[in-house]
Design an enzyme around this catalytic site. Structure first.
Site, mmCIF file in Angstrom:
data_model
loop_
_atom_site.group_PDB
_atom_site.id
_atom_site.type_symbol
_atom_site.label_atom_id
_atom_site.label_comp_id
_atom_site.label_asym_id
_atom_site.label_seq_id
_atom_site.Cartn_x
_atom_site.Cartn_y
_atom_site.Cartn_z
ATOM 1 N N LYS A 1 0.815 -1.219 0.000
ATOM 2 C CA LYS A 1 0.000 0.000 0.000
ATOM 3 C C LYS A 1 0.852 1.274 0.000
ATOM 4 C CE LYS A 1 -2.307 -1.167 3.732
ATOM 5 N NZ LYS A 1 -1.909 -2.580 3.905
ATOM 6 N N THR A 2 1.820 1.316 0.899
ATOM 7 C CA THR A 2 2.614 2.540 1.019
ATOM 8 C C THR A 2 3.391 2.825 -0.257
ATOM 9 O OG1 THR A 2 2.810 2.294 3.415
ATOM 10 C CG2 THR A 2 4.451 3.680 2.328
ATOM 11 N N GLU B 1 -3.730 5.984 1.439
ATOM 12 C CA GLU B 1 -3.459 4.596 1.806
ATOM 13 C C GLU B 1 -4.606 4.092 2.681
ATOM 14 O OE1 GLU B 1 -0.055 2.145 4.295
ATOM 15 O OE2 GLU B 1 0.527 3.912 3.133
#
Length: 459
Positions: free
Chosen positions: A127-128, A171
């Protein structure tokens, strides 16, 4: 828990006083900064000192260490992280005084409702990095996005930015079903795997959560998913609406052609519906980063950005903070740090690292939470064996207590040649003793293992 008489939007106004419980968390810290930027008076508390806490104090945010009802002061409302429970003295104190308490996800949801385009990046891992890639692309396109990331992005010198454009890039975490409080217009699902089993019952339960997340997207919105990931495809099976897919192995709307990995990184052509969209030069390694880049490119395509923005944005992307982040050199060994804390993430990291031209891969790993270590124990053992040398720090407790009596030493017994260290100081000393020219030293985990590498570099 009290029922709040008004939605959180009624309190997220300039001049209101908000207190964040768990303010040092990777998602709470940027939220605090965004709320401060919106004109609210922000305070908070956390269980320990950290770089995030120091940063907030430098911005004028009052942060208490330790939890007490007195920390609430004269706040108008409270926001808590998912790791904070009802018996926390600040939560119970707020309830007693009639101060409204909201979840972090509710605050994020309220923020994103202000934007026509809410690009929400979800998945068990990646995600990051993908959110950061999207940020680079949308910045290259000069769309002036608002961004909230679970890690520091060098481009921003921060984990967030407040823009004036019509897009927010966020995110989006599944833990405690947090992302079900969001309002995505574009939902990206990178992968769906077994994780956070202290909250979810099993993989099927996780898949149901991601399905509900996708169903939050309005009819005129878009769902983007990884065609190569079984969990993502299972979560979206028979959804009854179009899903835009990306992938490398299976048929997908967006894919990579002419993929080449060089010493400097990756090169490939992005095609959408079989037609050229962008030629990507990405200064990162690993198949997982190709998929992350395809997810980011898919998001850009769906929201009408030109392929040239993808090219410019990804060419300048060298990674987010704590995502294979180069820290320095010790005794001829390169020292890198990474946030990987799930077996799949470890596999991607170590497979990529082993393909680089180093003599040895020396891994210092700190497991994150007792429940994850216990429930995925065999998989951790399997992946940790990929390193040439494995040094195990004790498990980072995070939000948990050790009710199962598990230790990193249990992993050590199953990994030939590995070493167990009960403290980070011991990890640093072990790395100092074994580091050799030509080594790649990795400090890995979602806790504070990075401190061991930083101490090594200080000498």
């Amino acid at each position: 828990m009290m029922q709040n008489p008004q939605p959180i939007e009624a309190y997220m106004l300039p001049g209101k006083r908000v207190h964040l419980v768990g303010i040092g968390g990777v998602s709470m810290c940027p939220l605090a900064e965004v709320l401060r930027g919106m004109g609210l008076s922000v305070s908070g508390s956390d269980i320990r000192e950290s770089d995030a806490v120091q940063r907030l104090r430098s911005l004028g945010v009052h942060v208490d260490i330790g939890h007490s009802a007195e920390n609430l002061g004269n706040c108008d409302f409270v926001i808590r992280t998912a790791a904070v429970h009802d018996n926390n003295p600040e939560i119970s104190g707020a309830v007693t005084r009639g101060i409204p308490v909201y979840e972090r996800a509710q605050a994020l949801g309220a923020i994103m409702r202000r934007y026509p385009n809410a690009l929400c990046i979800s998945g068990t891992h990646g995600k990051t990095t993908t959110t950061s890639m999207c940020t680079h692309i949308f910045m290259a396109a000069e769309t002036d996005p608002t961004v909230m990331i679970g890690g520091t992005l060098p481009l921003l010198h921060s984990a967030y930015r407040v823009g004036k454009g019509d897009t927010i890039i966020l995110e989006s975490c599944e833990y405690c079903n947090s992302f079900l409080s969001f309002f995505p217009t574009v939902a990206v699902i990178l992968n769906v795997e077994s994780d956070h089993l202290d909250f979810f019952k099993d993989l099927a339960d996780i898949e149901r959560s991601f399905r509900r997340f996708a169903q939050l997207v309005p009819e005129n919105g878009h769902i983007i998913a990884n065609a190569d990931n079984d969990g993502a495809m299972a979560a979206l099976k028979d959804l009854g609406r179009p899903v835009f897919t990306f992938g490398l192995e299976r048929t997908a709307h967006c894919t990579a052609q002419a993929l080449e990995e060089t010493a400097d990184g990756l090169r490939f052509d992005v095609t959408v519906y079989g037609k050229p969209y962008a030629h990507v030069t990405l200064p990162l390694h690993g198949r997982h980063n190709v998929l992350n880049a395809l997810a980011a490119a898919s998001s850009a395509y769906i929201l009408g950005l030109p392929g040239s923005a993808v090219e410019r944005g990804l060419a300048g992307f060298t990674g987010a903070g704590r995502r294979f982040e180069r820290k320095g050199v010790f005794n001829g060994a390169d020292v890198y740090d990474d946030y990987a804390h799930h077996p799949d993430e470890l596999h991607a990291l170590l497979t990529m690292a082993k393909a680089l031209p180093y003599r040895r891969v020396v891994l210092a790993f700190q497991p994150h939470t007792y429940s994850r270590t216990a429930k995925l124990f065999d998989r951790f053992v399997e992946e940790l064996k990929l390193a040439d040398v494995t040094v195990l720090a004790e498990i980072y407790a995070a939000r948990e207590t050790n009710t199962s009596g598990i230790s990193s030493n249990d992993l050590c017994r199953q990994i030939p040649g590995s070493v167990y260290c009960s403290t980070l100081e011991q990890v640093t000393e072990r790395l100092r003793a074994i580091a050799q020219p030509g080594d790649l030293i990795l400090t890995v985990g979602a806790g504070d293992i990075y401190r061991a590498g930083e101490a090594l570099l200080r000498g």
